[in-house]
Design an enzyme around this catalytic site. Structure first.
Site, PDB file in Angstrom:
ATOM      1  N   SER A   1      13.847  25.205  17.095  1.00  0.00           N
ATOM      2  CA  SER A   1      14.656  24.856  16.126  1.00  0.00           C
ATOM      3  C   SER A   1      16.060  25.315  16.185  1.00  0.00           C
ATOM      4  CB  SER A   1      13.985  25.626  14.564  1.00  0.00           C
ATOM      5  OG  SER A   1      13.877  27.270  14.716  1.00  0.00           O
TER       6      SER A   1
ATOM      7  N   HIS B   1      12.673  18.184  17.016  1.00  0.00           N
ATOM      8  CA  HIS B   1      12.555  18.959  16.052  1.00  0.00           C
ATOM      9  C   HIS B   1      12.179  18.426  14.677  1.00  0.00           C
ATOM     10  CE1 HIS B   1      14.826  22.309  13.222  1.00  0.00           C
ATOM     11  NE2 HIS B   1      13.416  22.482  13.548  1.00  0.00           N
TER      12      HIS B   1
ATOM     13  N   GLU C   1      15.196  15.892  14.557  1.00  0.00           N
ATOM     14  CA  GLU C   1      16.293  16.014  15.184  1.00  0.00           C
ATOM     15  C   GLU C   1      16.100  15.621  16.802  1.00  0.00           C
ATOM     16  OE1 GLU C   1      19.264  19.332  13.397  1.00  0.00           O
ATOM     17  OE2 GLU C   1      17.768  20.165  14.221  1.00  0.00           O
TER      18      GLU C   1
ATOM     19  N   ASN D   1      19.909  23.428  10.943  1.00  0.00           N
ATOM     20  CA  ASN D   1      19.795  25.114  11.011  1.00  0.00           C
ATOM     21  C   ASN D   1      21.322  25.733  11.129  1.00  0.00           C
ATOM     22  OD1 ASN D   1      16.876  26.053  10.461  1.00  0.00           O
ATOM     23  ND2 ASN D   1      16.537  25.319  12.540  1.00  0.00           N
TER      24      ASN D   1
END
Length: 285
Positions: free
Chosen positions: A119, A140, A152, A190
Site C-alpha cells: 500500500s 494495490h 492502483e 494513501n
C-alpha cells in the site's frame, strides 16, 4: 489472460479476499501461507462469502462449489512455479517483501508477472537487486477487495511497458478499475488519505472532539461513507500505522505526514481494529 494460474502469497484478510476475487473470475488460485490455521480461516471465509452469493441468488450451488474448488491452499512456495501471475500480500515490511520476490525470481518462469499488493512501499525499492525486475509491478487492492473497484497499478523504475499493459488488462478482467500511477510515496490514495487519519487523531489528542463524534460528522456532514476511526478499524490499525510511517520516511520526515503516538500505542497494545476484536471500537464475534 483467461483462466490463468494465480499464486497469492499470504492468506490474511487481504490475501483471502484477493483469492476470492480471482476465483470468481475463473482463475485457478494457489493460496500460500506457512500458517495452517490462517489457511483454514481463509478457506472458511471464502466458503462463507460464496454461501452469501448463493443466498442472494447471484450464483448457483454448483457455481459456488466450482469457485471454491478453484482455490488450492498450499504451504510450499516451490509449487508456485506453475503460475502465470503471483500476487504478494504479506505484511508491510520491506525486507520481508524483498525476500519473497528474491525467492519468486528463482522459482517462477521468466514470463511470470510478479505483483505486490503493497500500500505504500516503493516498487523500485522492492525490485532492487531482484533478477528480472521488469516483471515486478505494484498491484494495490483496497479493503475489502471484493467490493472496492479501484486497483492502483504502480510502475516501478524498471517495470516494462509490456508488463504494465498485461497487468492493466488483468485488473480489468477481474472487473476492477485500474489506475496507472508512478512510484511515489503512498502512491495516490494513501497519500491523499493521510491527512484524513492524521488530523482526526490530532483532534482526539487535543480533546477537541470524541471518536464517535468525529466519525458521525464526517459521514453526516462530510459525505464520507466511513469516518476516519471506523476506516482505521476496518483496514487494521497496524496496517494504517505502517503506511503512515512509510510515507513519512519516504517524504524525508515532512511534518504533515508525521505518525500519531495514539496510533502507535494502540498497535503496541494489540488493539488492531476489527481483526483483533478491539480498536477505536469494540467488536463481538
Amino acid at each position: 489472460m483467461t483462466h490463468a494460474q494465480v499464486g497469492i502469497i499470504g492468506a490474511g484478510t487481504m490475501g483471502a479476499d484477493i483469492a476470492l476475487v480471482c476465483a470468481r473470475q475463473g482463475h485457478r488460485v494457489l493460496l500460500l501461507d506457512m500458517n495452517q490455521a490462517v489457511l483454514e480461516k481463509a478457506q472458511s471465509y471464502v466458503g462463507s462469502m460464496l454461501a452469501k452469493d448463493v443466498n442472494k441468488g447471484r450464483i448457483t450451488e454448483r457455481q459456488k462449489e466450482e469457485t471454491y474448488e478453484r482455490i488450492f491452499p498450499i504451504a510450499d512456495m516451490q509449487k508456485l512455479h506453475v503460475c502465470d501471475i503471483v500476487i504478494e500480500a504479506v505484511p508491510e515490511r520491506l525486507e520481508l517483501k524483498k525476500s519473497v520476490f528474491s525467492s519468486l525470481a528463482e522459482i517462477c518462469r521468466e514470463d511470470t508477472l510478479l505483483l505486490t499488493n503493497t500500500s505504500s512501499i516503493s516498487i523500485t525499492e522492492i525490485a532492487g537487486g531482484i533478477k528480472k525486475p521488469e516483471r515486478i509491478v505494484g498491484f494495490h487492492f483496497f479493503n475489502p477487495a471484493p467490493v472496492m473497484p479501484l486497483i492502483e497499478i504502480i510502475r516501478g523504475k524498471k517495470s516494462s511497458d509490456e508488463n504494465i499493459e498485461k497487468v492493466y488488462q488483468f485488473a480489468k478482467e477481474l472487473g476492477k478499475t485500474p489506475v496507472l500511477v508512478n512510484d511515489t510515496p503512498g502512491f495516490i490514495v494513501n497519500r491523499v488519505a493521510r491527512p484524513y487519519y492524521n488530523e482526526a487523531l490530532r483532534i482526539i489528542g487535543d480533546q477537541g472532539a470524541g471518536i464517535e463524534q468525529i466519525d458521525t460528522i464526517m459521514k453526516k456532514a462530510g459525505g464520507f461513507k466511513m469516518g476516519p476511526f471506523e476506516l482505521q478499524d476496518m483496514i487494521g490499525i497496524d496496517v494504517n500505522f505502517a503506511t503512515t510511517e512509510s510515507v513519512y520516511t519516504n517524504f524525508f520526515h515532512e511534518g504533515r505526514f508525521k505518525p500519531s503516538r495514539i496510533q502507535q500505542r494502540m498497535v503496541q497494545a494489540g488493539s488492531l481494529g476489527r481483526k483483533s476484536g478491539e480498536g477505536f471500537y469494540e467488536y463481538s464475534e
